[in-house]
Design a protein around this motif. Structure first.
Motif, mmCIF file in Angstrom:
data_model
loop_
_atom_site.group_PDB
_atom_site.id
_atom_site.type_symbol
_atom_site.label_atom_id
_atom_site.label_comp_id
_atom_site.label_asym_id
_atom_site.label_seq_id
_atom_site.Cartn_x
_atom_site.Cartn_y
_atom_site.Cartn_z
ATOM 1 N N PHE A 196 12.637 14.729 5.629
ATOM 2 C CA PHE A 196 12.373 14.924 7.051
ATOM 3 C C PHE A 196 12.517 16.393 7.439
ATOM 4 O O PHE A 196 12.513 16.726 8.629
ATOM 5 N N SER A 197 12.625 17.254 6.420
ATOM 6 C CA SER A 197 12.791 18.693 6.647
ATOM 7 C C SER A 197 11.472 19.422 6.430
ATOM 8 O O SER A 197 10.836 19.269 5.380
ATOM 9 N N GLU A 198 11.092 20.249 7.393
ATOM 10 C CA GLU A 198 9.856 21.021 7.272
ATOM 11 C C GLU A 198 9.929 21.972 6.072
ATOM 12 O O GLU A 198 8.944 22.159 5.340
ATOM 13 N N THR A 199 11.090 22.543 5.831
ATOM 14 C CA THR A 199 11.258 23.471 4.710
ATOM 15 C C THR A 199 11.038 22.764 3.379
ATOM 16 O O THR A 199 10.350 23.275 2.487
ATOM 17 N N ASP A 200 11.621 21.586 3.233
ATOM 18 C CA ASP A 200 11.427 20.807 1.999
ATOM 19 C C ASP A 200 9.963 20.454 1.804
ATOM 20 O O ASP A 200 9.425 20.557 0.693
ATOM 21 N N LEU A 201 9.317 20.007 2.867
ATOM 22 C CA LEU A 201 7.933 19.555 2.760
ATOM 23 C C LEU A 201 7.001 20.694 2.365
ATOM 24 O O LEU A 201 6.073 20.508 1.567
ATOM 25 N N ARG A 202 7.256 21.889 2.900
ATOM 26 C CA ARG A 202 6.442 23.044 2.509
ATOM 27 C C ARG A 202 6.690 23.406 1.050
ATOM 28 O O ARG A 202 5.755 23.745 0.317
ATOM 29 N N PHE A 203 7.953 23.343 0.621
ATOM 30 C CA PHE A 203 8.283 23.646 -0.779
ATOM 31 C C PHE A 203 7.554 22.688 -1.730
ATOM 32 O O PHE A 203 7.059 23.094 -2.779
ATOM 33 N N ASN B 280 3.802 16.849 7.874
ATOM 34 C CA ASN B 280 4.898 17.658 8.408
ATOM 35 C C ASN B 280 6.037 16.747 8.870
ATOM 36 O O ASN B 280 5.938 15.517 8.805
ATOM 37 N N ALA B 281 7.124 17.354 9.322
ATOM 38 C CA ALA B 281 8.316 16.597 9.679
ATOM 39 C C ALA B 281 8.084 15.675 10.873
ATOM 40 O O ALA B 281 8.670 14.586 10.951
ATOM 41 N N LEU C 159 0.860 -1.185 0.000
ATOM 42 C CA LEU C 159 0.000 0.000 0.000
ATOM 43 C C LEU C 159 0.893 1.230 0.000
ATOM 44 O O LEU C 159 1.731 1.391 0.885
ATOM 45 N N GLU C 160 0.706 2.094 -1.003
ATOM 46 C CA GLU C 160 1.345 3.404 -0.943
ATOM 47 C C GLU C 160 0.615 4.252 0.094
ATOM 48 O O GLU C 160 -0.619 4.244 0.146
ATOM 49 N N ALA C 161 1.375 4.978 0.906
ATOM 50 C CA ALA C 161 0.756 5.715 2.009
ATOM 51 C C ALA C 161 1.456 7.040 2.226
ATOM 52 O O ALA C 161 2.670 7.163 2.012
ATOM 53 N N ASN C 162 0.684 8.012 2.673
ATOM 54 C CA ASN C 162 1.234 9.295 3.094
ATOM 55 C C ASN C 162 1.308 9.348 4.618
ATOM 56 O O ASN C 162 0.407 8.835 5.306
ATOM 57 N N PRO C 163 2.340 9.951 5.162
ATOM 58 C CA PRO C 163 2.527 9.957 6.617
ATOM 59 C C PRO C 163 1.350 10.519 7.402
ATOM 60 O O PRO C 163 1.051 10.027 8.504
ATOM 61 N N ASP C 164 0.671 11.528 6.853
ATOM 62 C CA ASP C 164 -0.429 12.139 7.605
ATOM 63 C C ASP C 164 -1.619 11.211 7.774
ATOM 64 O O ASP C 164 -2.474 11.436 8.630
ATOM 65 N N ASP C 165 -1.688 10.152 6.962
ATOM 66 C CA ASP C 165 -2.765 9.171 7.118
ATOM 67 C C ASP C 165 -2.438 8.096 8.146
ATOM 68 O O ASP C 165 -3.343 7.401 8.631
ATOM 69 N N LEU C 166 -1.151 7.934 8.435
ATOM 70 C CA LEU C 166 -0.710 6.770 9.202
ATOM 71 C C LEU C 166 -0.622 7.061 10.694
ATOM 72 O O LEU C 166 0.452 6.996 11.305
ATOM 73 N N ASN C 167 -1.771 7.343 11.294
ATOM 74 C CA ASN C 167 -1.796 7.433 12.755
ATOM 75 C C ASN C 167 -1.839 6.016 13.337
ATOM 76 O O ASN C 167 -1.906 5.031 12.605
ATOM 77 N N GLN C 168 -1.818 5.909 14.642
ATOM 78 C CA GLN C 168 -1.739 4.583 15.260
ATOM 79 C C GLN C 168 -2.957 3.723 14.935
ATOM 80 O O GLN C 168 -2.827 2.519 14.682
ATOM 81 N N ASP C 169 -4.135 4.318 14.920
ATOM 82 C CA ASP C 169 -5.342 3.543 14.617
ATOM 83 C C ASP C 169 -5.310 3.016 13.179
ATOM 84 O O ASP C 169 -5.675 1.867 12.920
ATOM 85 N N LYS C 170 -4.874 3.866 12.253
ATOM 86 C CA LYS C 170 -4.811 3.449 10.857
ATOM 87 C C LYS C 170 -3.793 2.328 10.677
ATOM 88 O O LYS C 170 -4.046 1.350 9.964
ATOM 89 N N CYS D 247 5.097 8.180 11.713
ATOM 90 C CA CYS D 247 4.450 7.080 10.989
ATOM 91 C C CYS D 247 5.369 5.866 10.869
ATOM 92 O O CYS D 247 4.900 4.722 10.901
ATOM 93 N N ILE D 248 6.666 6.111 10.724
ATOM 94 C CA ILE D 248 7.614 4.994 10.664
ATOM 95 C C ILE D 248 7.627 4.261 12.006
ATOM 96 O O ILE D 248 7.596 3.023 12.063
ATOM 97 N N GLU D 249 7.652 5.009 13.082
ATOM 98 C CA GLU D 249 7.679 4.402 14.413
ATOM 99 C C GLU D 249 6.400 3.622 14.689
ATOM 100 O O GLU D 249 6.441 2.501 15.237
ATOM 101 N N TYR D 250 5.247 4.188 14.299
ATOM 102 C CA TYR D 250 3.979 3.466 14.485
ATOM 103 C C TYR D 250 3.983 2.167 13.692
ATOM 104 O O TYR D 250 3.540 1.113 14.201
ATOM 105 N N ALA D 251 4.460 2.218 12.447
ATOM 106 C CA ALA D 251 4.448 1.030 11.596
ATOM 107 C C ALA D 251 5.360 -0.051 12.156
ATOM 108 O O ALA D 251 4.995 -1.239 12.202
#
Length: 382
Positions: free
Chosen positions: A121-128, A134-135, A91-102, A141-145
């Motif tokens: 992992f940079s807030e500046t890159d992600l905004r660009f 967010n960072a 499954l392709e996933a975005n970090p903002d979707d991957l909370n603990q329940d998900k 999400c990695i830690e939850y997974a």
């Protein structure tokens, strides 16, 4: 064994660099799932009667799907297809979707591999990039997974962005290594036509991509991951031993796969490619018409082409030279007896320059050659 790809064409917002097919209008998801399920039924015969080696939900952002939507899709897959006991289910996933329940929900599903679009992992890159996460979410999400039990993880990272300094790029790699991620897909930022990024560059709002920076960060990437035991098995993909992506490897090896959903592509493993219309409304209406009359595929729903020998040669050159296993002259001979000589004549300059290496009948890009992969392929095309 064949693979199955499902394109889920929805995103919360448009990333500035992305030119994939997607919609940020989410209200018609039920009808889209209906259409995807119906297409699987109607196109089951397009795949060999063999167990699926891989299932891949891409997009778009498949992690937007609810548990019930995923359950419906997988129920239909298992009703229609044999699935190998060792099948890779991504499954392709975005970090903002991957909370603990998900994550817990996904762990309880048939999904056994997550491909997470971290990008940086940079807030500046992600905004660009106009990413939805967010960072903090990128790390969480990695830690939850991992806490849930997912071992087969891949993350995407992007280098060469104007906001990504060499120091930040090194930091991105360091963080990925600290998490012991077994597979990384790392892509140079590319300015695609008709994207927000292309528009911003044209208007002078952001800097264009710096080719020297991109090459420098790519070289650093290769060296850093090699030192940690990763195999650089495709230009953009790195894996620890035993963790290559089965599904994507099937593409590069020319194996058959069936693509379901708007804009999805299919290949029969020999000569025929098919692709669905890249328009959600037309895809759904077309699938409804086809469902009502299974003997008649609606016009413009699915296009196809039968590859010529020249096209087969070019595609094999492009994909094989990007891989660690390289290009095989014997395979070219099977396409047509003229192709080995054509390749050798046009590749000689790159052999002499040290951009290609030869061992028997196998040709591979050298470290320097990897920086010129696309150029070399184009030079040896017919």
């Amino acid at each position: 064994m064949p693979g199955l790809y499902l394109h889920i064409p929805y995103c919360k917002q448009a990333c500035h660099y992305c030119n994939f097919h997607f919609s940020t209008t989410l209200h018609n998801r039920d009808s889209m799932i209906d259409a995807i399920v119906e297409e699987m039924k109607l196109r089951r015969a397009d795949l060999p009667d063999q167990p699926l080696r891989s299932i891949y939900l891409g997009g778009g952002t498949p992690s937007l799907l609810s548990g019930a939507e995923l359950e419906r899709i997988f129920r239909q897959i298992h009703e229609l297809f044999q699935v190998d006991d060792e099948a890779e289910v991504t499954l392709e996933a975005n970090p903002d979707d991957l909370n603990q329940d998900k994550i817990k929900q996904l762990w309880a599903s048939p999904i056994n591999r997550l491909s997470i679009g971290i990008q940086s992992f940079s807030e500046t890159d992600l905004r660009f990039m106009n990413r939805a996460h967010n960072a903090i979410e990128a790390r969480a999400c990695i830690e939850y997974a991992q806490d849930a039990g997912f071992e087969n993880l891949s993350i995407d990272l992007i280098y060469g962005a104007p906001t990504t300094s060499d120091e930040q790029w090194a930091r991105n790699i360091e963080i990925a290594l600290d998490y012991d991620i077994p597979h990384l897909s790392c892509y140079a930022l590319t300015v695609e036509p008709r994207t927000a990024l292309a528009h911003f560059i044209q208007k002078g709002k952001v800097k264009d991509v710096d080719e020297e920076q991109t090459a420098r960060q790519f070289e650093y990437l290769i060296a850093a991951l090699r030192s940690e035991g990763y195999e650089h098995y495709e230009i953009s993909n790195f894996a620890k031993p035993g963790w290559r992506a089965k599904h994507n490897s099937s593409y590069w090896l020319g194996k058959p796969y069936l693509g379901i959903g708007p804009a999805a592509h299919s290949f029969d493993g020999e000569r025929t490619r098919r692709w669905n219309v890249a328009n959600n409304a037309r895809y759904m209406s077309g699938m409804e018409l086809w469902s009502n009359d299974p003997e008649q595929i609606p016009p413009d729903l699915i296009e196809f082409e039968v590859l010529t020998d020249d096209q087969r040669y070019n595609e094999y050159v492009m994909t094989s030279l990007r891989t660690s296993w390289g290009l095989d002259l014997d395979y070219l001979q099977n396409i047509g007896e003229q192709y080995p000589d054509h390749f050798l004549q046009n590749a000689q300059a790159y052999l002499d320059a040290g951009h290609l290496s030869r061992k028997g009948n196998t040709f591979r890009l050298t470290e320097d050659g990897k920086l010129l992969a696309d150029r070399i392929a184009m030079e040896v095309f017919v």
